[in-house]
Design an enzyme around this catalytic site. Structure first.
Site, PDB file in Angstrom:
ATOM      1  N   ASP A 346       0.842  -1.199   0.000  1.00 33.11           N
ATOM      2  CA  ASP A 346       0.000   0.000   0.000  1.00 33.11           C
ATOM      3  C   ASP A 346       0.876   1.248   0.000  1.00 33.11           C
ATOM      4  O   ASP A 346       1.967   1.241  -0.578  1.00 33.11           O
ATOM      5  CB  ASP A 346      -0.919  -0.039   1.233  1.00 33.11           C
ATOM      6  N   HIS A 411      -3.464   5.826   3.768  1.00 31.25           N
ATOM      7  CA  HIS A 411      -4.325   4.694   3.437  1.00 31.25           C
ATOM      8  C   HIS A 411      -3.747   3.376   3.928  1.00 31.25           C
ATOM      9  O   HIS A 411      -4.452   2.542   4.508  1.00 31.25           O
ATOM     10  CB  HIS A 411      -4.505   4.687   1.920  1.00 31.25           C
ATOM     11  N   ASN A 506     -14.491   0.220  -6.441  1.00 30.73           N
ATOM     12  CA  ASN A 506     -15.562   1.129  -6.014  1.00 30.73           C
ATOM     13  C   ASN A 506     -16.296   1.752  -7.186  1.00 30.73           C
ATOM     14  O   ASN A 506     -16.793   2.872  -7.074  1.00 30.73           O
ATOM     15  CB  ASN A 506     -14.976   2.257  -5.160  1.00 30.73           C
ATOM     16  N   SER A 588     -11.497  -0.945  -0.141  1.00 33.74           N
ATOM     17  CA  SER A 588     -10.180  -1.000   0.508  1.00 33.74           C
ATOM     18  C   SER A 588     -10.307  -1.301   1.988  1.00 33.74           C
ATOM     19  O   SER A 588      -9.403  -1.874   2.593  1.00 33.74           O
ATOM     20  CB  SER A 588      -9.462   0.344   0.355  1.00 33.74           C
TER      21      SER A 588
END
Length: 880
Positions: A346, A411, A506, A588
């Site tokens: 990430d 994130h 998404n 996520s």
């Protein structure tokens, strides 16, 4: 006295074209990999977040903006005064829901913002009315306005009932009801200085209704005793007759012996409880043997591995952990996730000193050798751009933040916290709090990366020794390109036993997203707190299962909180980095729930393979079925079922509740919860011992058989007394007495059509050259609790889409305390790609809360702002 000074007469308005350019800075790379707390790169045909493939010929970009649940706005902000639509709320208090999040504006003076030519207005008092329970808290934060420093530092008073306190920017205050449950007036009064924005956050009374996890009562090993003898000689001459017949003895030391009874001589006992009772009778007879000083059971001590109630963030995490039956799974596990290694590929992980690493987020590394969840590999940063202190690959996975004042994406820190945040009474707790995290940075400080960087990271991890390589790799990222090279890297790592979990995307469409759609990757969609597919969640027959990802426009479980997933985050102010926490939504956020559950399963069964996992999934042993397999895959991950499957049904028998709470709103007074035994084929019968130990006096709860399950039917019998509470159940399994607490969530409701975040300026920027003015701008007001927008004549290209309020009329949106919507997720803006034709169906969510939150739930980090082209009415007369 009138507090609002403006001319209510509406005048024609014209656009001013000479405003300064937007305050905006991005360093975006064209990329395959983008963070999936946001949507992926969109296409005009079917990919636009629910896009329409039709071509109107007008080159439209359109969509809607949802409003966070329980959001309201002051009815007389400076923006309302400017437009001539303000409604004064000092004589008649403005009603707020409870809980609520509300933004507003006050000023003790009038004037013009420096350099902008726009005005601020005097507004000295705002009054609100709300119904509070005695355990609710009202928090207020104030924010000074850019460009108004010449007017002086604002100061104000806040009153709740009979309690009054001072308020100034940078120092939030919290007030509690002093006279029990009832209606209260909240008053904010500007005293001195210039304009300021404020946020009101009214907590949910549900915060004390966490599902309890308690240690088992005293337990012991059947057929064993600890015997202390008076002397070694007596121990050696123990008679072989009587209660010691056929018993085996093992010397522990200091006169203590472990004695095991030969089961052939024990009484016939068909259950564990009968064997334990027989053991006690045998031990009583041992105490009568000559030379025995004492004899006692070999007691079992169960460490309460996870006690979420001492983690301050847990009340906000409760909904998404209850949804997957995690607290009950914790109750059944001694060491959740211990020894299992999970790599998070990430944006890296938060560090107070990102240039050198170390000093990690205290929820992930508490500095205690026995509680450190992080293991930093020698190569842990695969980002090749120079966005950190070391260009190219290196061993520092710290998120470098940004150097241009924009809000960085933490994130990866959020994802890591959901998987394995420590149970250390700091912040929150992860699904598998004893698992080992391997943070790997493959996305830069804008949340983007290349497929090559991702491939290099996966190949490196697969090349490590069996003791070093991860058991699980979490990929909360993705793109629309089915890279063969990336799939080959995943397949090679999978051949070495690594399990891959990825966010499904998404887009809200059925378009495949990679790497989630690869055959050897577990693809995870998202649901909200009502176990409904989140509107943004990509779906299709390639989705394996779903997990909580949240939807901040909903309060699906009536707990008074928007359905965001809360976990670790970071705050950057200049060169200073501080740990923080965030509520974010997206697939996520769903994927790490599954990665955490896989860690729980791997701790129980180190040989767990992808084939075995998918067979469990196919047989329905890991999930709760929610509906269409196209939307939900095999259903919602159930942590208790999953660890039981991986334990070969050797956990013991526990009661699982679905849904995990009694849910009531203003019109619904009846609710049910289904209780089932896990495993379902157990010979134990804990449901037969079920008792209702504690039920609120205003609630009636009855037990009713429902096949092999028990249904609890609850009815509110006194609606005036109904409030947030819990029902406590007791039962007995083979491990002894157990406790299960079910929250009772009672809300007066939050009609969607009543939500209001104020007038929104919607801006469309060129993503490849965002330093100029917006390509287009439109102004919208809410209708039916949401906004709709349309831009016409938009050529093909890459764009950034943002919207927000300008409550203080200073020409900037998305400042602290302002409502803001960034596509597709607040705090994590990503470009959209428009081809020829229309791009429709884009969805955003506006909120007064940005990604980083303080302990009060109010924003406290620097946020990115955008300048609007402000419409003006040159003929408007304004009283000074």
């Amino acid at each position: 006295m009138r507090k609002v000074e403006f001319n209510r007469e509406k005048r024609p308005v014209v656009w001013q074209e000479d405003q300064a350019s937007a305050v905006l800075s991005y360093s975006r790379r064209r990329s395959i990999v983008t963070v999936l707390a946001s949507a992926l790169v969109l296409t005009a045909c079917g990919g636009g977040g629910g896009g329409d493939s039709s071509d109107s010929g007008e080159n439209l970009v359109s969509g809607r903006i949802g409003i966070e649940a329980r959001t309201r706005i002051d009815s007389d902000t400076a923006d309302d005064i400017y437009w001539g639509t303000a409604v004064a709320n000092d004589d008649t208090p403005q009603s707020l829901p409870s809980p609520a999040i509300a933004g507003g504006y006050l000023s003790a003076s009038v004037g013009t913002y420096g350099g902008s030519g726009t005005d601020f207005y005097r507004d000295m008092e705002d009054d609100f009315r709300l119904h509070l329970s005695s355990n609710q808290v009202v928090s207020i934060a104030a924010f000074a306005v850019n460009g108004a420093s010449s007017a002086g530092t604002p100061s104000a008073l806040v009153s709740l009932g009979s309690t009054t306190t001072g308020l100034s920017p940078g120092t939030p205050v919290s007030l509690s009801p002093t006279s029990g449950d009832g209606n209260y007036d909240l008053r904010l009064q500007a005293l001195t200085g210039g304009p300021f924005r404020y946020l009101i956050s009214v907590s949910s009374p549900a915060s004390d209704s966490a599902l309890g996890v308690s240690a088992d009562d005293v337990d012991w090993v059947p057929g064993e005793a600890l015997v202390t003898m008076a002397s070694p000689m007596q121990a050696q001459s123990l008679s072989s007759g009587g209660p010691l017949a056929s018993a085996t003895r093992e010397e522990v030391g200091n006169g203590l012996w472990r004695v095991k009874r030969n089961q052939a001589t024990a009484l016939t006992a068909s259950t564990r409880e009968e064997r334990k009772a027989d053991t006690l009778a045998w031990i009583q007879s041992l105490r009568e043997v000559s030379g025995v000083v004492s004899a006692e059971p070999n007691y079992l001590y169960h460490a309460l591995t996870v006690d979420p109630t001492n983690d301050s963030l847990y009340p906000l995490q409760e909904w998404h952990y209850q949804a997957i039956n995690l607290p009950t799974a914790w109750q059944a596990l001694a060491s959740p996730g211990e020894g299992v290694r999970v790599a998070v590929l990430d944006t890296g992980v938060f560090s107070r000193t990102p240039n050198t690493g170390h000093n990690w987020h205290p929820d992930l590394d508490d500095g205690n050798e026995n509680g450190n969840n992080l293991q930093i590999l020698s190569t842990s940063d695969f980002v090749t751009t120079s966005d950190d202190s070391q260009a190219g690959e290196d061993g520092n996975p710290a998120n470098p933040g940004t150097d241009d004042g924009t809000a960085p994406s933490f994130h990866g820190t959020h994802v890591a916290g959901t998987i394995a945040a420590l149970d250390n009474d700091v912040g929150g707790v992860g699904v598998a709090p004893l698992a080992t995290l391997l943070p790997i940075r493959v996305l830069d400080n804008t949340g983007n990366g290349s497929s090559l960087e991702l491939i290099n990271a996966i190949n490196y991890l697969a090349s490590l020794s069996a003791a070093q390589r991860p058991d699980i790799i979490n990929l909360s990222l993705g793109g629309v390109a089915p890279s063969t090279a990336l799939e080959n890297a995943i397949n090679n790592a999978s051949d070495k036993g690594i399990l891959f979990v990825a966010a499904a995307g998404n887009q809200g469409t059925t378009d495949r997203v990679y790497p989630a759609a690869f055959d050897r990757v577990i693809a995870v969609g998202a649901v909200d707190a009502g176990n409904k597919r989140a509107s943004y969640s990509t779906f299709g027959n390639w989705i394996d299962l779903v997990a909580p990802g949240g939807d901040s426009t909903r309060d699906g479980n009536n707990d008074g909180q928007a359905d965001a997933v809360y976990s670790d985050w970071g705050q950057q102010t200049g060169s200073v980095f501080e740990p923080a926490y965030a509520g974010v939504t997206g697939t996520s956020m769903a994927a790490p729930h599954v990665s955490g559950v896989l860690a729980l399963m791997r701790e129980r069964d180190p040989s767990l393979s992808l084939a075995k996992f998918r067979e469990y999934l196919r047989r329905g042993e890991l999930t709760d079925v929610l509906g269409s397999q196209t939307e939900y895959g095999y259903g919602l991950i159930n942590a208790l079922k999953a660890v039981d499957a991986a334990s070969a049904d050797d956990l013991g028998t526990f009661i699982s509740a679905y849904p995990s709470a009694f849910l009531f709103d203003g019109s619904v007074t009846e609710a049910s919860v289904l209780l089932e035994e896990v495993p379902g084929d157990s010979t134990e019968n804990p449901l037969g011992s079920l008792t209702l130990d504690s039920v609120p006096s205003w609630l009636s709860v009855t037990k009713n058989p429902d096949g092999d399950a028990v249904r609890l039917d609850a009815t509110i019998i006194d609606s005036h007394a109904a409030k947030q509470s819990k029902v406590t159940l007791g039962y007995t399994n083979e491990n002894g007495p157990q406790t299960l607490e079910l929250p009772v969530n009672v809300q007066l409701g939050d009609p969607v059509q009543s939500r209001n975040a104020g007038r929104h300026y919607v801006l469309l920027y060129n993503a490849d050259d965002p330093s100029g003015d917006p390509v287009q701008q439109t102004v919208v007001t809410p209708s039916g609790g949401r906004y709709t927008f349309t831009f016409k004549d938009v050529p093909a290209g890459r764009y950034l889409l943002v919207a927000g309020t300008d409550m203080d009329n200073n020409g900037l949106i998305c400042e602290q305390g302002e409502a803001c919507a960034e596509y597709p997720t607040n705090g994590l803006p990503q470009p959209i790609s428009k081809g020829e034709g229309d791009l429709t169906g884009l969805t955003l969510t506006t909120s007064f809360r940005r990604a980083a939150l303080s302990s009060t739930g109010l924003p406290h980090s620097a946020t990115q702002v955008y300048r609007v082209r402000h419409p003006s009415a040159t003929t408007k007369e304004m009283t000074r």
